[in-house]
Design a protein around this motif. Structure first.
Motif, PDB file in Angstrom:
ATOM      1  N   ASP A  89       0.769  -1.232   0.000  1.00  0.00           N
ATOM      2  CA  ASP A  89       0.000   0.000   0.000  1.00  0.00           C
ATOM      3  C   ASP A  89       0.805   1.290   0.000  1.00  0.00           C
ATOM      4  OD1 ASP A  89      -2.640  -0.009  -0.469  1.00  0.00           O
ATOM      5  OD2 ASP A  89      -3.155   0.778   1.503  1.00  0.00           O
ATOM      6  N   SER A  90       0.785   2.027   1.107  1.00  0.00           N
ATOM      7  CA  SER A  90       1.336   3.380   1.069  1.00  0.00           C
ATOM      8  C   SER A  90       2.825   3.443   1.407  1.00  0.00           C
ATOM      9  CB  SER A  90       0.556   4.277   2.024  1.00  0.00           C
ATOM     10  OG  SER A  90       0.750   3.815   3.331  1.00  0.00           O
ATOM     11  N   MET A  91       3.455   2.310   1.638  1.00  0.00           N
ATOM     12  CA  MET A  91       4.896   2.337   1.920  1.00  0.00           C
ATOM     13  C   MET A  91       5.693   2.630   0.654  1.00  0.00           C
ATOM     14  SD  MET A  91       5.705  -0.788   4.485  1.00  0.00           S
ATOM     15  CE  MET A  91       7.466  -0.616   4.695  1.00  0.00           C
ATOM     16  N   LYS A  92       6.823   3.306   0.855  1.00  0.00           N
ATOM     17  CA  LYS A  92       7.719   3.517  -0.285  1.00  0.00           C
ATOM     18  C   LYS A  92       8.484   2.230  -0.578  1.00  0.00           C
ATOM     19  CE  LYS A  92       8.600   8.431  -0.066  1.00  0.00           C
ATOM     20  NZ  LYS A  92       9.567   9.486   0.302  1.00  0.00           N
ATOM     21  N   VAL A  93       8.831   2.083  -1.838  1.00  0.00           N
ATOM     22  CA  VAL A  93       9.515   0.852  -2.272  1.00  0.00           C
ATOM     23  C   VAL A  93      10.761   0.583  -1.434  1.00  0.00           C
ATOM     24  CG1 VAL A  93      10.776  -0.189  -4.194  1.00  0.00           C
ATOM     25  CG2 VAL A  93       8.596   0.978  -4.613  1.00  0.00           C
ATOM     26  N   PHE A 128       4.217   2.202  -3.004  1.00  0.00           N
ATOM     27  CA  PHE A 128       3.832   0.922  -3.601  1.00  0.00           C
ATOM     28  C   PHE A 128       2.514   1.023  -4.361  1.00  0.00           C
ATOM     29  CE2 PHE A 128       1.956  -3.358  -3.552  1.00  0.00           C
ATOM     30  CZ  PHE A 128       2.989  -4.084  -4.107  1.00  0.00           C
ATOM     31  N   ARG A 129       1.503   1.656  -3.754  1.00  0.00           N
ATOM     32  CA  ARG A 129       0.175   1.662  -4.390  1.00  0.00           C
ATOM     33  C   ARG A 129       0.137   2.490  -5.671  1.00  0.00           C
ATOM     34  NH1 ARG A 129      -2.071   5.063   0.198  1.00  0.00           N
ATOM     35  NH2 ARG A 129      -1.483   7.138  -0.449  1.00  0.00           N
ATOM     36  N   GLU A 130       1.180   3.342  -5.874  1.00  0.00           N
ATOM     37  CA  GLU A 130       1.212   4.154  -7.095  1.00  0.00           C
ATOM     38  C   GLU A 130       1.867   3.411  -8.265  1.00  0.00           C
ATOM     39  OE1 GLU A 130       3.380   7.427  -5.504  1.00  0.00           O
ATOM     40  OE2 GLU A 130       1.606   8.284  -4.529  1.00  0.00           O
ATOM     41  N   LEU A 131       2.391   2.235  -8.000  1.00  0.00           N
ATOM     42  CA  LEU A 131       3.098   1.488  -9.048  1.00  0.00           C
ATOM     43  C   LEU A 131       2.125   0.752  -9.967  1.00  0.00           C
ATOM     44  CD1 LEU A 131       5.915  -0.233  -6.928  1.00  0.00           C
ATOM     45  CD2 LEU A 131       6.075   1.906  -8.204  1.00  0.00           C
ATOM     46  N   SER A 132       2.574   0.497 -11.182  1.00  0.00           N
ATOM     47  CA  SER A 132       1.819  -0.369 -12.096  1.00  0.00           C
ATOM     48  C   SER A 132       1.878  -1.805 -11.580  1.00  0.00           C
ATOM     49  CB  SER A 132       2.450  -0.316 -13.490  1.00  0.00           C
ATOM     50  OG  SER A 132       3.724  -0.928 -13.453  1.00  0.00           O
ATOM     51  N   LEU A 133       1.003  -2.650 -12.105  1.00  0.00           N
ATOM     52  CA  LEU A 133       0.996  -4.057 -11.682  1.00  0.00           C
ATOM     53  C   LEU A 133       2.369  -4.701 -11.898  1.00  0.00           C
ATOM     54  CD1 LEU A 133      -0.453  -6.629 -10.718  1.00  0.00           C
ATOM     55  CD2 LEU A 133      -1.050  -7.068 -13.110  1.00  0.00           C
ATOM     56  N   GLY A 134       2.965  -4.429 -13.045  1.00  0.00           N
ATOM     57  CA  GLY A 134       4.283  -5.001 -13.351  1.00  0.00           C
ATOM     58  C   GLY A 134       5.336  -4.564 -12.341  1.00  0.00           C
ATOM     59  N   ASN A 135       5.306  -3.282 -11.989  1.00  0.00           N
ATOM     60  CA  ASN A 135       6.285  -2.790 -11.011  1.00  0.00           C
ATOM     61  C   ASN A 135       6.011  -3.335  -9.613  1.00  0.00           C
ATOM     62  OD1 ASN A 135       8.029  -1.359 -12.678  1.00  0.00           O
ATOM     63  ND2 ASN A 135       6.746   0.469 -12.644  1.00  0.00           N
TER      64      ASN A 135
END
Ligand code: ADP
Ligand code: ADP
Length: 221
Positions: A89-93, A128-135
């Motif tokens: 979710d909202s955590m950074k990678v 995390f939640r802003e990433l595309s499915l692939g990412n």
């Protein structure tokens, strides 16, 4: 030595058997494909192995440890890359990677992270939640690799990954396997399994219906 030993395993949902008297044995060091159509029982089997759900009957062991009774020990040696990547979710990678590294006492964390993010073309400062499915899937895969597990289980890992990243993923997996990592690739894609795995089990309606050797193990080259 056995990485996986499953004996007469069944899982019932209501009156429906997701797994029915399933038997499976995977040697340590194998790159093993678990292949079958959607709904065949692949995820159910994996979830029982990792003690995420309980079997209705039967026995399952990883490295001779009982999956239900000794799962804490098993989790120290095993990474699971789920097909479902909706958790962080909202955590950074980069914080996700830090958390995994801390939990598993990863020593060469910075080098590993730099290597994987470059190879997989991934940005560390995104949420995390802003990433595309692939990412998202890349993040899940890196989380699985960072602890350098003895056993790596990947459930449909290439869904939504672009071809170059798929290529690089399998280069890494083959390298890790050569170094001794046991890898189980669960997939509905026969080509993928045929290309990369040395052995495969075909699962259908909760049973292993065939086992095939696909190529010589690197151990015997
Ligand atoms: P696969 O991973 O091979 O696609 P699954 O293990 O997810 O297959 O599912 C096997 C069967 O069990 C399917 O028929 C599925 O609908 C059913 N199933 C899986 N999980 C549940 C659940 N929590 N409740 C009821 N049925 C389930
Ligand atoms: P996968 O293909 O990885 O098994 P699914 O989409 O089949 O993923 O399952 C996602 C979730 O839904 C899982 O927790 C699974 O147990 C549950 N599930 C799957 N099939 C059913 C079903 N027929 N009834 C209830 N829950 C199900």
């Amino acid at each position: 030595n056995k990485a996986i030993d499953v004996f007469d395993l069944s899982k019932k949902y209501g009156s429906h058997f997701a797994l029915k008297d399933l038997n499976l044995s995977i040697n340590e060091g194998e790159f093993f494909g678990l292949i079958g159509p959607n709904g065949a029982g692949k995820s159910t089997l994996i979830r029982i192995l990792l003690n995420m759900i309980f079997a209705t009957s039967g026995e399952a062991a990883i490295f001779n440890l009982d999956c239900a009774k000794e799962s804490a020990e098993i989790k120290k040696m095993t990474s699971y890359v789920s097909s479902d990547v909706s958790y962080y979710d909202s955590m950074k990678v980069k914080d996700i990677f830090r958390l995994v590294a801390k939990f598993h006492h990863v020593v060469d964390f910075n080098q590993q992270m730099a290597y994987y993010t470059e190879l997989f073309d991934l940005q560390l400062n995104k949420k995390f939640r802003e990433l595309s499915l692939g990412n998202k899937r890349k993040v899940a895969i890196i989380c699985g690799l960072l602890p350098q597990p003895k056993l790596l289980i990947l459930d449909e890992p290439t869904n939504g990954l672009d071809p170059l990243i798929q290529f690089r993923l399998f280069e890494i997996l083959e390298e890790k396997n050569k170094q001794g990592m046991t890898i189980i690739l669960s997939s509905h894609d026969l080509k993928e399994v045929q290309t990369h795995c040395e052995k495969a089990a075909f699962i259908k309606e909760g049973k292993i219906i065939a086992e095939e050797k696909l190529k010589e193990s690197h151990l015997k080259e």
